[in-house]
Design an enzyme around this catalytic site. Structure first.
Site, PDB file in Angstrom:
ATOM      1  N   ASP A  98       3.504   5.927  -6.926  1.00  0.00           N
ATOM      2  CA  ASP A  98       3.061   6.517  -5.786  1.00  0.00           C
ATOM      3  C   ASP A  98       4.199   7.359  -5.413  1.00  0.00           C
ATOM      4  O   ASP A  98       5.275   6.965  -5.224  1.00  0.00           O
ATOM      5  CB  ASP A  98       2.851   5.374  -4.676  1.00  0.00           C
ATOM      6  N   ASP A 199       0.761  10.620  -2.086  1.00  0.00           N
ATOM      7  CA  ASP A 199       0.630  10.178  -0.661  1.00  0.00           C
ATOM      8  C   ASP A 199       0.422  11.520   0.348  1.00  0.00           C
ATOM      9  O   ASP A 199       1.326  12.245   0.323  1.00  0.00           O
ATOM     10  CB  ASP A 199       1.791   9.214  -0.256  1.00  0.00           C
ATOM     11  N   GLU A 241      -3.788  12.389  -2.636  1.00  0.00           N
ATOM     12  CA  GLU A 241      -4.324  11.865  -1.475  1.00  0.00           C
ATOM     13  C   GLU A 241      -4.735  12.787  -0.376  1.00  0.00           C
ATOM     14  O   GLU A 241      -3.692  13.500   0.088  1.00  0.00           O
ATOM     15  CB  GLU A 241      -3.728  10.565  -0.967  1.00  0.00           C
ATOM     16  N   HIS A 315      -6.118   0.739  -0.736  1.00  0.00           N
ATOM     17  CA  HIS A 315      -5.306  -0.356   0.318  1.00  0.00           C
ATOM     18  C   HIS A 315      -5.365   0.023   1.769  1.00  0.00           C
ATOM     19  O   HIS A 315      -4.962  -0.487   2.607  1.00  0.00           O
ATOM     20  CB  HIS A 315      -3.765  -0.373  -0.113  1.00  0.00           C
ATOM     21  N   ASP A 316      -6.279   1.164   1.968  1.00  0.00           N
ATOM     22  CA  ASP A 316      -6.229   1.917   3.361  1.00  0.00           C
ATOM     23  C   ASP A 316      -7.722   1.668   3.812  1.00  0.00           C
ATOM     24  O   ASP A 316      -8.242   1.899   4.910  1.00  0.00           O
ATOM     25  CB  ASP A 316      -6.019   3.204   3.344  1.00  0.00           C
TER      26      ASP A 316
END
Ligand code: GLC
Ligand code: CA
Length: 542
Positions: A98, A199, A241, A315-316
């Protein structure tokens, strides 16, 4: 289009804090991941995307990094990380890291230096503005609540933070900052990683004075520069993302001739139960037909020219079964339907830990049970402003909150689902007694084996990877049917997205046998085929 190793890859996302604890401190760690590589190999994935494992004070569970070139103490050491990269390779698995470079932690040495004085050499690594009339420079707000500006008394200026105030935004207009990021990326590339998940990368071109937060004027220049200076010549997998990307912007990022990213996440589908102008916690009935409209648009737009990333969960987000399927009577059927529908499309599948065994949301009954900073802050804002009662806020968090996906991985029926022998950092979903890896592996009919089969089909049949996509329009709005075709091979995929029985009528395909389905099937007569709740199947047209 030039062939890439990642075109037929399948990615598995690990949220390290919740995957496997190896030393009983209640927190997942790198050695825990190493212990589970056999399992990942059995599932058949080629790549693991690790949510951040860098050193971090954990204001946002690792998405606030205080040292990009070291490992979070709770997760292990750099030696553990090197061991993971090497052992994963022995299982045919590559590691994607990430990359969180829209912001750092306020405990990063760069920020500690930057806030010392206005003329500190690191000052311009961050974004500082003078007060306006004794107030914030403007009314920009942070995703985790409140103003995006935080006053710093030492130097009398505000710094920008689009997430928590412990996540100051980095200043991409500063070439020194950019070079420092590229050096850090090359450090990891030299360690043998296979790429980066980037990210909130759509925010790095921000122009805060003009209130431009995403898709800023220099965004694509920065990504092109990053490409040239880091991963470009190395043939790595990169995925952005990009909450703000529509299909046209996605093409800009991913067209190979643009030299930017391999692919970006399409996340619009997550808003199908939200209102256009309200936050994520205000929901309404899910627009089921919208699911296929969105996926269809992206498949068509990117079909020839670039690559999709296929994702339901991360995970969000809430668990897909809870959001788009049925956690109750049709948990297994709807989980398999969602997998078949999504992973036969063109693009790289991303599977989030636990999705392959049908893990569900984990409701809480009290605000004290929340860990996630976003939900904690939202609860406070929503209740204090009178927009929601306490119960309404809890219901909203139970539906959309990020902890739903972050509860520990459910391995077996032992205490804490086999995640830890200690006290888990976040509650384990009580349904681990029935939903767990051990049970899934013992049942040949489990959701796990549908995922395994989908991956195998992808490996065996180039049509899944390279086939042209076309949606069939003569169906009910809640039925998504499409074909994939390549070098004389055709696959037909049919998915009933709803609990309502449906009919399809595709006489042109005659009578066929299913390659994969979520209900037992004999010969399927496509001329008049009733579909059960959430029924889905894949057919190889003969
Ligand atoms: C991304 C991450 C999320 C994080 C945020 C700030 O959206 O996926 O978990 O909180 O960025 O880094
Ligand atoms: Ca641990």
């Amino acid at each position: 289009m030039e062939r890439k190793w990642w075109h037929d890859a399948v990615v598995y996302q690990i949220y390290p804090r919740s995957f496997q604890d190896s030393n009983g401190d209640g927190i997942g760690d790198l050695q825990g991941i190493i212990q589970r590589l056999d399992y990942l190999e059995k599932l058949g994935v080629d790549v693991v995307w690790l949510s951040p494992v860098y050193r971090s004070p954990n204001d946002d569970n690792g998405y606030d990094i205080s040292d990009y070139q070291d490992i979070m103490e709770e997760f292990g050491t750099m030696a553990d990380m090197e061991e993971l990269i090497a052992k994963a390779a022995q299982h045919g698995i590559r590691i994607v890291m990430d990359l969180v470079v829209n912001h750092s932690s306020d405990e990063h040495p760069w920020f500690i230096e930057a806030k010392k004085s206005k003329d500190n050499p690191y000052r311009d690594f961050y974004i500082w503005r003078d007060p306006v009339d004794g107030h914030e420079p403007n009314d920009l707000t942070a995703s985790f609540g409140g103003s995006a500006w935080e006053f710093d008394a030492t130097t009398g200026q505000y710094y920008l933070h689009f997430f928590s105030k412990k996540q100051p935004d980095l200043n991409w207009e500063n070439p020194k900052l950019r070079q420092a990021v590229y050096d850090m990326m090359n450090f990891w590339i030299d360690k043998g990683i296979a790429g980066f998940r980037m990210d909130v990368i759509d925010m790095i071109g921000k122009k805060p004075d003009e209130k431009i937060t995403v898709n800023g004027p220099l965004l694509h220049d920065y990504i092109k520069e990053m490409h040239a200076k880091t991963f470009g010549p190395k043939d790595l997998l990169t995925v952005g993302e990009t909450w703000s990307a529509n299909e046209q912007i996605a093409l800009q990022y991913t067209k190979p001739s643009n030299h930017e990213l391999s692919m970006v996440f399409q996340l619009f589908f997550t808003q199908l139960d939200q209102y256009p102008d309200k936050g994520k916690f205000f929901t309404r009935e899910l627009n089921v037909a919208g699911i296929k409209e969105i996926f269809d648009r992206w498949q068509v737009a990117l079909n020839e020219q670039s690559w999709n990333a296929l994702v339901w969960e991360n995970h969000d987000l809430p668990r897909a079964i809870s959001e788009y399927g049925d956690e109750g009577a049709y948990r297994i059927e709807s989980a398999k339907m969602l997998a078949i529908m999504l992973y036969m499309l063109k693009g790289v599948p991303y599977i989030y830990q636990g999705q392959e065994i049908g893990m569900t949301n984990c409701p809480i009954s009290d605000v004290s049970q929340i860990d996630d900073i976003e939900s904690i802050n939202a609860y406070r804002e929503l209740t204090q402003s009178g927009q929601m009662t306490k119960q309404e806020a809890l219901d909203a968090i139970n539906k959309k909150g990020r902890d739903n996906a972050r509860t520990p991985m459910q391995w077996d029926t032992s205490a804490n689902g086999g995640f830890t022998t200690g006290t888990p950092w976040l509650h384990v979903n009580p349904n681990y007694q029935t939903i767990n890896v051990k049970a899934a592996l013992e049942d040949q009919d489990s959701i796990f084996y549908t995922y395994q089969k989908l991956i195998q089909i992808r490996k065996q049949k180039p049509v899944v990877v390279y086939g042209d996509y076309q949606m069939l329009t003569q169906t009910a709005p809640e039925v998504y049917a499409y074909t994939r075709s390549y070098q004389g091979q055709t696959l037909l995929v049919v998915a009933n997205l709803s609990a309502k029985p449906q009919m399809i009528n595709l006489p042109q395909y005659g009578k066929q046998k299913a390659l994969l389905s979520n209900y037992a099937q004999g010969i399927i007569d496509l001329k008049a085929k009733p579909l059960k709740p959430y029924e889905a199947f894949v057919i190889e047209i003969k």
